[in-house]
Design a protein around this motif. Structure first.
Motif, short mmCIF file in Angstrom:
data_model
loop_
_atom_site.label_atom_id
_atom_site.label_comp_id
_atom_site.label_asym_id
_atom_site.label_seq_id
_atom_site.Cartn_x
_atom_site.Cartn_y
_atom_site.Cartn_z
N THR A 261 0.83 -1.20 0.00
CA THR A 261 0.00 0.00 0.00
C THR A 261 0.86 1.25 0.00
O THR A 261 0.53 2.25 -0.65
N ILE A 262 1.96 1.21 0.73
CA ILE A 262 2.89 2.34 0.73
C ILE A 262 3.43 2.58 -0.67
O ILE A 262 3.52 3.71 -1.15
N LYS A 263 3.79 1.51 -1.36
CA LYS A 263 4.29 1.63 -2.74
C LYS A 263 3.20 2.19 -3.66
O LYS A 263 3.46 3.02 -4.52
N MET A 264 1.97 1.72 -3.46
CA MET A 264 0.83 2.21 -4.25
C MET A 264 0.67 3.71 -4.05
O MET A 264 0.49 4.47 -5.01
N SER A 275 -2.42 8.01 10.86
CA SER A 275 -2.81 6.68 11.32
C SER A 275 -1.99 5.58 10.65
O SER A 275 -1.70 4.55 11.25
N SER A 276 -1.58 5.82 9.38
CA SER A 276 -0.77 4.81 8.69
C SER A 276 0.59 4.67 9.36
O SER A 276 1.14 3.58 9.47
N ARG A 277 1.14 5.79 9.82
CA ARG A 277 2.44 5.74 10.50
C ARG A 277 2.31 5.02 11.84
O ARG A 277 3.19 4.26 12.24
N SER A 278 1.20 5.27 12.53
CA SER A 278 0.97 4.60 13.80
C SER A 278 0.81 3.10 13.60
O SER A 278 1.34 2.30 14.38
N LEU A 279 0.09 2.72 12.55
CA LEU A 279 -0.11 1.30 12.27
C LEU A 279 1.22 0.62 11.98
O LEU A 279 1.46 -0.50 12.44
N TRP A 280 2.09 1.28 11.22
CA TRP A 280 3.38 0.66 10.91
C TRP A 280 4.20 0.41 12.17
O TRP A 280 4.85 -0.63 12.30
N LYS A 281 4.17 1.33 13.12
CA LYS A 281 4.89 1.13 14.38
C LYS A 281 4.33 -0.08 15.12
O LYS A 281 5.09 -0.89 15.68
N LEU A 300 12.12 1.05 4.67
CA LEU A 300 10.76 1.16 5.18
C LEU A 300 10.73 0.89 6.68
O LEU A 300 10.03 1.57 7.44
N ALA A 301 11.50 -0.10 7.12
CA ALA A 301 11.51 -0.45 8.54
C ALA A 301 12.10 0.68 9.39
O ALA A 301 11.67 0.90 10.52
N ILE A 302 13.06 1.39 8.83
CA ILE A 302 13.75 2.43 9.60
C ILE A 302 12.99 3.75 9.59
O ILE A 302 12.79 4.38 10.62
N ASN A 303 12.52 4.16 8.39
CA ASN A 303 11.93 5.49 8.26
C ASN A 303 10.83 5.48 7.21
O ASN A 303 11.10 5.56 6.02
N LEU A 304 9.60 5.39 7.66
CA LEU A 304 8.48 5.28 6.74
C LEU A 304 8.32 6.50 5.83
O LEU A 304 8.20 6.35 4.61
N PRO A 305 8.31 7.75 6.35
CA PRO A 305 8.15 8.91 5.46
C PRO A 305 9.25 9.01 4.41
O PRO A 305 8.99 9.34 3.25
N LEU A 306 10.49 8.72 4.81
CA LEU A 306 11.61 8.78 3.85
C LEU A 306 11.43 7.73 2.77
O LEU A 306 11.65 8.00 1.59
N TYR A 307 11.05 6.53 3.16
CA TYR A 307 10.81 5.45 2.19
C TYR A 307 9.75 5.89 1.18
O TYR A 307 9.90 5.71 -0.03
#
Length: 323
Positions: A261-264, A275-281, A300-307
């Protein structure tokens, strides 16, 4: 005579495809009394209904049910409520079936009496088969948790399954209306309670990959709906009393689908919600405590916004260069 198999075909603005779909359903080596075809006209705005009505003169047992637009899930629920067969197959109106496949399917269902049967399929693009997915054989029916963990392969599509109508009814399994990617929402929920799952090791369905379909036309609602589904799955993962095998498979699904979904979102330039960032944590924390080790992208595991930013730039650059 009561039909053994009900084939439900939701119809909405598919005038270019519906005749091929319906003719394929009737081009079979199975007696017509053993199956019924239910078309659900979901408020179509093109000539799809007219085409179905013309075909009804040729296939006189074809049932047409019309309703105001409720979306794909609502149309499937309507079809299910009118189905009389022991088993139900939801066939999308822009896809089609191979000739003479129903007898083998029905014979297998009668012998094995499963809660669900999972079929192989072929993907068609520009008139050519570009991929075929064949399930691994299952000698004896397996429970839903084992099927989820070892056989599903991330292919949640509703049309790959033929369900026992009694199984759906007894477990109050209906589709969540108004939601995109209802396959991703429904299938794990059904597998949590299934006890008898089998496969057929051949291709029994032609899936048409077309530009106007939901999977190829991404908007903010697509991403929001997928996150909504994954949040519900994570809640089920935390609260269910089902086996660890099921819980781990559900967590794996959440992580895998989250990354997709992040790639999409990145490819389409859609911003991530808080909420998506909270869910990833939450997913990262759960994975560390679970029995699975999912090889998601390190960035992606380290930094969601940067990814999200980096992948988006790379994906859009690739589109510009190679489209």
């Amino acid at each position: 005579m009561k039909p053994f198999l009900s084939i439900v075909v939701p119809v909405y603005n598919v005038e270019a495809y519906i005749e091929k779909c319906l003719r394929s359903v009737y081009n079979q080596d199975l007696s017509p009394v053993q199956f019924e075809v239910i078309v659900v006209n979901d408020g179509t705005k093109d000539k799809s209904l007219e085409i179905c009505e013309v075909l009804q003169k040729e296939f006189t047992d074809l049932k047409i049910i019309s309703q105001e637009n409720k979306g794909l899930s609502g149309a499937r629920n309507t079809g299910l409520s009118h189905a009389k067969g022991d088993y139900v197959w939801f066939v999308d109106s822009d896809d089609w079936l191979p000739a003479n496949c129903l007898k083998q399917i029905v014979d297998t269902l009668k012998i094995k009496s499963p809660d669900l049967l999972w079929l192989g399929h072929s993907v068609v693009h520009n008139g050519e088969i570009i991929r075929t997915y064949i399930p691994a054989p299952i000698d004896e029916p397996v429970a839903g948790d084992e099927f989820f963990a070892h056989h599903l392969q991330g292919l949640y599509y509703i049309w790959k399954f033929i369900y026992s109508r009694e199984f759906l009814s007894n477990n109050n399994l209906f589709f969540y209306e108004g939601l995109l990617y209802e396959d991703l929402e429904f299938t794990p929920r059904a597998l949590e309670v299934a006890q008898r799952c089998i496969t057929l090791t051949d291709s029994f369905y032609f899936y048409l990959m077309r530009e106007g379909s939901i999977v190829n036309k991404v908007k903010a609602k697509n991403v929001e709906n997928r996150f909504f589904i994954l949040e519900n799955h994570y809640k089920r993962y935390k609260e269910t009393t089902s086996s660890n095998l099921y819980r781990n498979a559900l967590l794996y699904t959440c992580i895998e689908s989250f990354a997709g979904t992040i790639k999409m979102a990145a490819r389409s330039g859609i911003k991530l919600s808080h909420s998506s960032r909270s869910l990833w944590k939450l997913l990262k924390t759960a994975e560390k405590k679970s029995e699975i080790n999912y090889p998601y992208d390190k960035l992606l595991a380290i930094n969601l916004p940067l990814y999200h930013r980096v992948y988006g730039v790379l994906a859009r650059t690739y589109k510009l260069l190679f489209k």
